[in-house]
Motif scaffolding. Structure first.
Motif, PDB file in Angstrom:
ATOM      1  N   ASP A  84       0.813  -1.218   0.000  1.00 40.71           N
ATOM      2  CA  ASP A  84       0.000   0.000   0.000  1.00 40.71           C
ATOM      3  C   ASP A  84       0.847   1.270   0.000  1.00 40.71           C
ATOM      4  O   ASP A  84       2.015   1.253   0.366  1.00 40.71           O
ATOM      5  CB  ASP A  84      -0.867   0.050   1.271  1.00 40.71           C
ATOM      6  N   ASP A  85       0.165   2.354  -0.343  1.00 39.66           N
ATOM      7  CA  ASP A  85       0.611   3.736  -0.104  1.00 39.66           C
ATOM      8  C   ASP A  85       1.660   4.261  -1.082  1.00 39.66           C
ATOM      9  O   ASP A  85       2.175   5.359  -0.895  1.00 39.66           O
ATOM     10  CB  ASP A  85       1.085   3.963   1.345  1.00 39.66           C
ATOM     11  N   GLY A  86       1.986   3.486  -2.123  1.00 41.19           N
ATOM     12  CA  GLY A  86       2.811   4.050  -3.184  1.00 41.19           C
ATOM     13  C   GLY A  86       1.950   4.879  -4.109  1.00 41.19           C
ATOM     14  O   GLY A  86       0.738   4.946  -3.913  1.00 41.19           O
ATOM     15  N   ASN A  98      -6.536   0.003  -6.472  1.00 43.07           N
ATOM     16  CA  ASN A  98      -7.063   1.291  -5.984  1.00 43.07           C
ATOM     17  C   ASN A  98      -7.030   1.365  -4.450  1.00 43.07           C
ATOM     18  O   ASN A  98      -7.589   0.508  -3.771  1.00 43.07           O
ATOM     19  CB  ASN A  98      -8.507   1.409  -6.492  1.00 43.07           C
ATOM     20  N   HIS A  99      -6.378   2.398  -3.921  1.00 37.33           N
ATOM     21  CA  HIS A  99      -6.311   2.619  -2.465  1.00 37.33           C
ATOM     22  C   HIS A  99      -6.854   4.013  -2.127  1.00 37.33           C
ATOM     23  O   HIS A  99      -6.437   4.607  -1.147  1.00 37.33           O
ATOM     24  CB  HIS A  99      -4.856   2.448  -2.006  1.00 37.33           C
ATOM     25  N   SER A 100      -7.771   4.504  -2.988  1.00 36.73           N
ATOM     26  CA  SER A 100      -8.446   5.805  -2.850  1.00 36.73           C
ATOM     27  C   SER A 100      -7.607   6.951  -3.407  1.00 36.73           C
ATOM     28  O   SER A 100      -6.419   6.784  -3.671  1.00 36.73           O
ATOM     29  CB  SER A 100      -8.850   6.135  -1.394  1.00 36.73           C
ATOM     30  N   SER A 102      -7.188  10.136  -1.823  1.00 35.63           N
ATOM     31  CA  SER A 102      -6.429  10.941  -0.850  1.00 35.63           C
ATOM     32  C   SER A 102      -6.303  10.276   0.522  1.00 35.63           C
ATOM     33  O   SER A 102      -5.926  10.922   1.486  1.00 35.63           O
ATOM     34  CB  SER A 102      -7.068  12.316  -0.700  1.00 35.63           C
ATOM     35  N   HIS A 103      -6.645   8.982   0.620  1.00 31.13           N
ATOM     36  CA  HIS A 103      -6.420   8.201   1.842  1.00 31.13           C
ATOM     37  C   HIS A 103      -7.159   8.746   3.070  1.00 31.13           C
ATOM     38  O   HIS A 103      -6.586   8.864   4.164  1.00 31.13           O
ATOM     39  CB  HIS A 103      -4.910   8.112   2.121  1.00 31.13           C
ATOM     40  N   PRO A 104      -8.453   9.053   2.944  1.00 35.56           N
ATOM     41  CA  PRO A 104      -9.206   9.519   4.122  1.00 35.56           C
ATOM     42  C   PRO A 104      -9.818   8.339   4.888  1.00 35.56           C
ATOM     43  O   PRO A 104      -9.744   7.190   4.443  1.00 35.56           O
ATOM     44  CB  PRO A 104     -10.334  10.334   3.480  1.00 35.56           C
TER      45      PRO A 104
HETATM   46 ZN   LIG Z   1      -2.837   3.106   3.203  1.00 32.60          ZN
END
Ligand SMILES: [Zn+2]
Length: 207
Positions: A10-12, A64-66, A68-70
């Protein structure tokens, strides 16, 4: 009997000046395995799209991890759709394949999210690798404990997350020697013969 595992990150992609996702790709390439990357849409820029395309070339899938990560359970239906769709469009435009899975940021889910996002939700077996005090040894041990056929590991290629690079580099050859085959996320469902489209799914083990 064949045994399958999937590494998901995640988070890349990474902010300018950080190479964690690219360093992970070096490790995957060294061990000749694919993985899956759940990207945050608003982090995708002209500067880091090369690393995303490199992941695809190495057989990885981009999910898909959204945008803007809210905390999405706190959002309205319209906001949820926008968070999902903007990320979906950014990935599709870059890699030419529409994401088939969604990882809710913080694994924070709601009924409204399930009603407005049609692809399966993915969780995973983690090792708290977003906590800086959890060292490579801790992460390796927790991954080892979670190992079983059909597991997907929830890991992060966030900026500076070197302990996860070390844990993955150590555990992959060991699990391969035990007969596990590493596949990407669509491959995991396919190899395990499981349909991911299950009502209110939040997958961690595919079986
Ligand atoms: Zn994340």
């Amino acid at each position: 009997m064949s045994k399958y595992l999937c590494l998901t990150f995640d988070d890349g992609p990474n902010l300018p000046g950080d190479n964690t996702m690219n360093d992970m790709l070096d490790i995957l390439q060294k061990h000749e395995i694919p993985a899956s990357f759940f990207l945050i849409g608003n982090k995708i820029t002209d500067d880091n799209k090369k690393v995303i395309l490199r992941a695809v070339e190495l057989g990885c899938d981009i999910q898909n991890h959204s945008w803007s990560h809210p905390f999405m359970a706190e959002l309205t239906a319209e906001q949820i759709k926008e968070e999902y769709q903007k990320c979906d469009d950014a990935i599709t435009e870059l890699v030419g394949v529409r994401p088939a899975f969604f990882r809710p940021p913080y694994i924070n889910v709601s009924e409204t999210m399930y009603q407005n996002i049609s692809v399966p939700f993915i969780c995973g077996c983690g090792c708290n690798d977003w906590e800086p005090d959890k060292d490579a040894e801790y992460r390796y041990q927790h991954m080892k404990e979670a190992t079983q056929n059909g597991v997907l590991y929830l890991l992060h290629v966030s900026e500076g997350n070197k302990a996860t690079l070390q844990a993955v580099d150590r555990i992959v050859p060991e699990l391969k020697a035990q007969g596990y085959e590493f596949v990407n996320l669509p491959g995991l469902f396919e190899k395990c013969g499981v349909n991911p489209h299950k009502n209110h799914a939040l997958w961690s083990i595919v079986q």
